[in-house]
Design a protein around this motif. Structure first.
Motif, PDB file in Angstrom:
ATOM      1  N   ILE A   1       0.791  -1.152   0.413  1.00 40.01           N
ATOM      2  CA  ILE A   1      -0.369  -0.001   0.293  1.00 40.01           C
ATOM      3  C   ILE A   1       0.808   1.560   0.264  1.00 40.01           C
ATOM      4  N   GLY A   2       1.778   0.828   0.578  1.00 34.73           N
ATOM      5  CA  GLY A   2       2.977   2.544   0.400  1.00 34.73           C
ATOM      6  C   GLY A   2       2.372   3.341   1.609  1.00 34.73           C
ATOM      7  N   VAL A   3       3.591   4.660   1.515  1.00 36.49           N
ATOM      8  CA  VAL A   3       3.031   5.408   2.686  1.00 36.49           C
ATOM      9  C   VAL A   3       1.483   6.550   2.717  1.00 36.49           C
ATOM     10  N   GLN A   4       0.831   6.877   3.601  1.00 29.39           N
ATOM     11  CA  GLN A   4      -0.349   7.113   3.441  1.00 29.39           C
ATOM     12  C   GLN A   4      -0.155   8.945   4.045  1.00 29.39           C
ATOM     13  N   LEU A   5      -0.842   9.724   3.650  1.00 36.79           N
ATOM     14  CA  LEU A   5      -1.195  10.983   4.433  1.00 36.79           C
ATOM     15  C   LEU A   5      -2.329  11.372   5.162  1.00 36.79           C
ATOM     16  N   GLU A   6      -2.159  11.652   6.331  1.00 35.69           N
ATOM     17  CA  GLU A   6      -3.450  11.088   7.306  1.00 35.69           C
ATOM     18  C   GLU A   6      -3.389  13.002   7.737  1.00 35.69           C
ATOM     19  N   PHE A   7      -4.384  12.982   7.944  1.00 39.03           N
ATOM     20  CA  PHE A   7      -5.056  14.515   7.720  1.00 39.03           C
ATOM     21  C   PHE A   7      -6.227  14.354   9.590  1.00 39.03           C
ATOM     22  N   LEU A   8      -5.871  14.205  10.659  1.00 37.20           N
ATOM     23  CA  LEU A   8      -7.082  14.071  11.629  1.00 37.20           C
ATOM     24  C   LEU A   8      -7.325  14.629  12.284  1.00 37.20           C
ATOM     25  N   GLU A   9      -8.822  15.890  12.065  1.00 43.27           N
ATOM     26  CA  GLU A   9      -9.150  17.130  12.954  1.00 43.27           C
ATOM     27  C   GLU A   9     -10.704  16.637  14.271  1.00 43.27           C
ATOM     28  N   PHE A  10     -11.047  16.916  15.141  1.00 43.58           N
ATOM     29  CA  PHE A  10     -11.318  16.543  16.437  1.00 43.58           C
ATOM     30  C   PHE A  10     -11.741  17.720  15.913  1.00 43.58           C
ATOM     31  N   GLU A  11     -13.183  17.498  16.461  1.00 45.89           N
ATOM     32  CA  GLU A  11     -14.269  17.911  16.487  1.00 45.89           C
ATOM     33  C   GLU A  11     -15.047  18.791  17.300  1.00 45.89           C
ATOM     34  N   LYS A  12     -15.159  19.268  18.368  1.00 42.89           N
ATOM     35  CA  LYS A  12     -16.351  19.719  19.518  1.00 42.89           C
ATOM     36  C   LYS A  12     -17.590  19.700  18.976  1.00 42.89           C
ATOM     37  N   LEU A  13     -18.628  18.882  19.568  1.00 41.91           N
ATOM     38  CA  LEU A  13     -19.915  18.972  18.939  1.00 41.91           C
ATOM     39  C   LEU A  13     -20.702  20.267  20.894  1.00 41.91           C
ATOM     40  N   THR A  14     -20.032  19.279  21.106  1.00 40.02           N
ATOM     41  CA  THR A  14     -21.372  19.639  22.927  1.00 40.02           C
ATOM     42  C   THR A  14     -20.204  19.483  23.521  1.00 40.02           C
ATOM     43  N   GLU A  15     -20.562  19.923  25.189  1.00 41.83           N
ATOM     44  CA  GLU A  15     -19.131  19.039  26.169  1.00 41.83           C
ATOM     45  C   GLU A  15     -19.478  17.941  26.185  1.00 41.83           C
ATOM     46  N   THR A  16     -20.227  17.291  25.541  1.00 47.26           N
ATOM     47  CA  THR A  16     -20.265  15.293  26.159  1.00 47.26           C
ATOM     48  C   THR A  16     -19.589  14.973  24.763  1.00 47.26           C
ATOM     49  N   THR A  17     -19.794  15.271  23.580  1.00 50.76           N
ATOM     50  CA  THR A  17     -19.632  14.482  22.339  1.00 50.76           C
ATOM     51  C   THR A  17     -18.564  15.381  21.754  1.00 50.76           C
ATOM     52  N   SER A  18     -18.490  14.757  20.719  1.00 51.64           N
ATOM     53  CA  SER A  18     -17.676  14.878  19.660  1.00 51.64           C
ATOM     54  C   SER A  18     -17.175  14.147  18.964  1.00 51.64           C
ATOM     55  N   LYS A  19     -16.787  14.471  18.126  1.00 52.07           N
ATOM     56  CA  LYS A  19     -16.682  13.954  16.471  1.00 52.07           C
ATOM     57  C   LYS A  19     -14.897  14.230  15.586  1.00 52.07           C
ATOM     58  N   LEU A  20     -14.655  13.032  14.743  1.00 54.92           N
ATOM     59  CA  LEU A  20     -13.535  12.479  14.316  1.00 54.92           C
ATOM     60  C   LEU A  20     -13.151  12.390  12.834  1.00 54.92           C
ATOM     61  N   ASN A  21     -12.985  13.988  12.651  1.00 56.08           N
ATOM     62  CA  ASN A  21     -13.225  14.306  11.123  1.00 56.08           C
ATOM     63  C   ASN A  21     -11.261  13.795  10.335  1.00 56.08           C
ATOM     64  N   MET A  22     -11.327  12.526   9.433  1.00 54.95           N
ATOM     65  CA  MET A  22     -10.353  11.942   8.475  1.00 54.95           C
ATOM     66  C   MET A  22     -10.345  12.059   7.507  1.00 54.95           C
ATOM     67  N   GLN A  23      -9.553  12.624   6.786  1.00 52.96           N
ATOM     68  CA  GLN A  23      -8.928  12.076   5.562  1.00 52.96           C
ATOM     69  C   GLN A  23      -7.657  11.221   5.394  1.00 52.96           C
ATOM     70  N   VAL A  24      -7.731  10.321   4.743  1.00 49.33           N
ATOM     71  CA  VAL A  24      -6.882   9.417   4.221  1.00 49.33           C
ATOM     72  C   VAL A  24      -5.353   9.318   2.509  1.00 49.33           C
ATOM     73  N   ILE A  25      -5.098  10.350   2.091  1.00 48.78           N
ATOM     74  CA  ILE A  25      -4.688   9.551   0.915  1.00 48.78           C
ATOM     75  C   ILE A  25      -3.351   9.187   1.218  1.00 48.78           C
ATOM     76  N   TYR A  26      -3.661   8.415  -0.397  1.00 43.60           N
ATOM     77  CA  TYR A  26      -2.830   7.088  -0.347  1.00 43.60           C
ATOM     78  C   TYR A  26      -2.643   7.900  -2.084  1.00 43.60           C
ATOM     79  N   LYS A  27      -0.872   7.725  -2.587  1.00 50.16           N
ATOM     80  CA  LYS A  27      -0.010   7.375  -3.555  1.00 50.16           C
ATOM     81  C   LYS A  27      -0.924   7.585  -4.750  1.00 50.16           C
ATOM     82  N   SER A  28      -1.752   6.603  -4.949  1.00 49.74           N
ATOM     83  CA  SER A  28      -2.319   6.594  -6.244  1.00 49.74           C
ATOM     84  C   SER A  28      -4.227   5.665  -5.848  1.00 49.74           C
ATOM     85  N   ASN A  29      -5.088   5.438  -6.419  1.00 47.23           N
ATOM     86  CA  ASN A  29      -6.271   5.241  -6.416  1.00 47.23           C
ATOM     87  C   ASN A  29      -6.136   3.211  -6.581  1.00 47.23           C
TER      88      ASN A  29
END
Length: 154
Positions: free
Chosen positions: A96-124
């Protein structure tokens, strides 16, 4: 069982968009990705090295019956507590090779949150190799464990 982690797979692209909402405060969700003891519990892997800082690095290793069956490593390019981690990820001995990952953590409320993650590969083609593995189910199972473990600690 319903998959709570969603993976947006667009045809012909070389990336994935992963999202998951957790019934956890953002600080606790972020700790799950940055504290070795917690990572080991929900990922089911040993943390050999984890330098949570800009230009830090990490190594994970999973064994079965005394044999190492999985090794992964990478560089942490950007680290902002409770906000984001940008890192590379590479599984050793995999095409598979090296991939680039962007992890973003988002506060929704005081007790909930969200992970948004983009993973980019060298090719399709590299992305398609990843998707042939039990990636989607494995990620859902791991995120379910993360939620369960941290709910019990909270």
């Amino acid at each position: 069982m319903e998959n709570k982690t969603t993976i947006d797979i667009k045809e012909g692209k070389q990336d994935l968009l992963i999202t998951r909402e957790f019934d956890l405060p953002i600080e606790l969700l972020f700790k799950a990705y940055t504290e070795p003891e917690l990572l080991e519990q929900w990922m089911g892997t040993k943390v050999i090295k984890l330098e949570n800082r800009n230009h830090g690095s990490y190594q994970f290793e999973t064994s079965y019956n005394g044999n190492v069956v999985f090794k992964a490593n990478g560089t942490i390019h950007e680290f902002k507590p409770n906000q984001k981690i940008i890192r590379t990820f590479e599984m050793e001995n995999m095409p598979i090779g090296v991939q680039l990952e962007f992890l973003e953590f988002e506060k929704l409320t005081e007790t909930t949150s969200k992970l948004n993650m983009q993973v980019i590969y060298k090719s399709n083609e590299h992305r398609e190799l990843q998707l042939k593995m039990p990636f989607v189910n494995g990620l859902n199972m791991a995120h379910d464990r993360l939620q369960q473990i941290l709910t019990n600690k909270n």
